[in-house]
Design an enzyme around this catalytic site. Sequence first.
Site, PDB file in Angstrom:
ATOM      1  N   ARG A  91       0.846  -1.205   0.000  1.00  0.00           N
ATOM      2  CA  ARG A  91       0.000   0.000   0.000  1.00  0.00           C
ATOM      3  C   ARG A  91       0.878   1.251   0.000  1.00  0.00           C
ATOM      4  NH1 ARG A  91      -4.520   0.111   4.473  1.00  0.00           N
ATOM      5  NH2 ARG A  91      -2.782   0.551   5.856  1.00  0.00           N
ATOM      6  N   LYS A 193      -2.565   6.407   1.744  1.00  0.00           N
ATOM      7  CA  LYS A 193      -2.422   6.958   3.104  1.00  0.00           C
ATOM      8  C   LYS A 193      -1.550   8.212   3.083  1.00  0.00           C
ATOM      9  CE  LYS A 193      -2.348   4.520   7.182  1.00  0.00           C
ATOM     10  NZ  LYS A 193      -3.626   4.730   7.851  1.00  0.00           N
ATOM     11  N   GLU A 229     -16.220   6.200   4.835  1.00  0.00           N
ATOM     12  CA  GLU A 229     -15.383   5.706   5.936  1.00  0.00           C
ATOM     13  C   GLU A 229     -15.791   6.350   7.247  1.00  0.00           C
ATOM     14  OE1 GLU A 229     -11.335   4.954   5.391  1.00  0.00           O
ATOM     15  OE2 GLU A 229     -11.326   5.790   3.365  1.00  0.00           O
TER      16      GLU A 229
HETATM   17  N1  PLP Z   1      -9.315   4.188   6.511  1.00  0.00           N
HETATM   18  C1  PLP Z   1      -8.415   5.141   6.810  1.00  0.00           C
HETATM   19  C2  PLP Z   1      -8.641   6.520   6.314  1.00  0.00           C
HETATM   20  C3  PLP Z   1      -7.292   4.810   7.585  1.00  0.00           C
HETATM   21  O1  PLP Z   1      -6.392   5.744   7.895  1.00  0.00           O
HETATM   22  C4  PLP Z   1      -7.131   3.486   8.034  1.00  0.00           C
HETATM   23  C5  PLP Z   1      -5.967   3.115   8.832  1.00  0.00           C
HETATM   24  O2  PLP Z   1      -4.996   2.627   8.399  1.00  0.00           O
HETATM   25  C6  PLP Z   1      -8.081   2.526   7.664  1.00  0.00           C
HETATM   26  C7  PLP Z   1      -9.166   2.919   6.912  1.00  0.00           C
HETATM   27  C8  PLP Z   1      -7.921   1.089   8.043  1.00  0.00           C
HETATM   28  O3  PLP Z   1      -6.887   0.486   7.334  1.00  0.00           O
HETATM   29  P1  PLP Z   1      -6.079  -0.754   7.919  1.00  0.00           P
HETATM   30  O4  PLP Z   1      -7.075  -1.787   8.237  1.00  0.00           O
HETATM   31  O5  PLP Z   1      -5.156  -1.144   6.837  1.00  0.00           O
HETATM   32  O6  PLP Z   1      -5.382  -0.244   9.123  1.00  0.00           O
HETATM   33  C1  COI Z   2      -4.365   2.863  11.599  1.00  0.00           C
HETATM   34  O1  COI Z   2      -5.379   2.210  11.820  1.00  0.00           O
HETATM   35  O2  COI Z   2      -3.240   2.376  11.615  1.00  0.00           O
HETATM   36  C2  COI Z   2      -4.434   4.271  11.276  1.00  0.00           C
HETATM   37  O3  COI Z   2      -3.622   4.694  10.544  1.00  0.00           O
HETATM   38  C3  COI Z   2      -5.500   5.047  11.879  1.00  0.00           C
HETATM   39  C4  COI Z   2      -5.081   6.360  12.488  1.00  0.00           C
HETATM   40  C5  COI Z   2      -4.283   6.275  13.721  1.00  0.00           C
HETATM   41  C6  COI Z   2      -4.602   7.353  11.512  1.00  0.00           C
END
Ligand code: PLP
Ligand code: COI
Length: 348
Positions: A91, A193, A229
């Site tokens: 990612r 991200k 989201e």
């Molecule tokens: N959506 C956003 C905007 C996020 O910053 C995150 C965090 O990483 C997620 C969703 C969830 O992603 P993940 O499950 O890869 O942590």
């Molecule tokens: C995560 O779930 O790792 C995130 O990045 C969420 C937040 C702390 C920005």
Amino acid sequence: MKRYGRVRSMSEEVDWDSLTFSLTPTDTMYLTETTATEPWMPGSLRPYGAIPMSPAAGVLNYGQGLFEGMKAFRTSKDRVVFFRPEENARRMQRGADRLKMPPVPESIFIDAVEQCVQANIKWVPPTGRGALYVRPLLMGSGPVLGVAPAPSYTYLVYVTPVGPYFKGGVSAIDLLISEDYHRAAPGGSGGVKAIGNYAPGMMPSKKAKAAGFAEVIYLDAETHNYIEEVGAANFFCVKDNTLYTPELTGTILPGITRQSIIELARHNGYDVVETKVSAEFAMGADEAFCCGTAAVISPIGSITKGGEKAVYGDGKPGPITEQLYSHLVGIQNETEEDLFGWLHEIPL
Ligand code: PLP
Ligand code: COI
């Protein structure tokens, strides 16, 4: 590289049961640098602390930066593991392409996060009492004045022990649908991200918190109908034993937890539909939850939109939410079998 034996002490400076999702400075971070034209080379560990940076750094002036979020878990088998770290590496590479930065090779990404956990092993909480949150950053650190990619880049990893993301631990949260603000627009950077995606959410989030909500839910910026989201977590709802989650349209972050829940739920015999999920449909669902590395699976107790409030169950986590939570956390703690090969052992 410094390696640590099987007998490892845990920090006595931390009260593991009081951990929240906040920064506890640890001992050691990892850093490597490159230019826009040279390949990435492995970096090195150094004491955790401030880094010198040009006032004209691309990241400071134009937000040319990405972050990742992952967790290292101390498991019931006395191992320390990551959950699907290759997905974070990939990612970040997709994000680097979008922000015109040199992608960090997967091998360097993984070596860096492993080294950082090894060097900070005493900060990994005991099994079931939190995790070591690992924060990789990629940024344009070289100076640039015109709006253009920076001439040089820094890849940095730091770690901090964390507990639950939302106040109140795993109790159900109350969310507010944002009617005035959006997180991402088609063609923008919502699907990666990018650091710049997060500051614009702070004011709506603070306002919602002041009104008693845990976080906001964002709708799509085109029709204002469909859920995208929950702040920094993905959204699911359950209706008649089927799970629904917003389809990835480019404006939603492809969460690794989201993808894992889709696979786990299907494995457990549930249908999962990735589709447009209207606010109206979600508010008529039987259960709802949000998910992410930080949020894990956080049950949603209510959703408010304008003057309307939908309450799920009696405000407690629904049965399918509970089942998926236990299964996911069980895999991460190694009390459940790692059916899909998601765990990545960190050599100690
Ligand atoms: N959506 C956003 C905007 C996020 O910053 C995150 C965090 O990483 C997620 C969703 C969830 O992603 P993940 O499950 O890869 O942590
Ligand atoms: C995560 O779930 O790792 C995130 O990045 C969420 C937040 C702390 C920005």
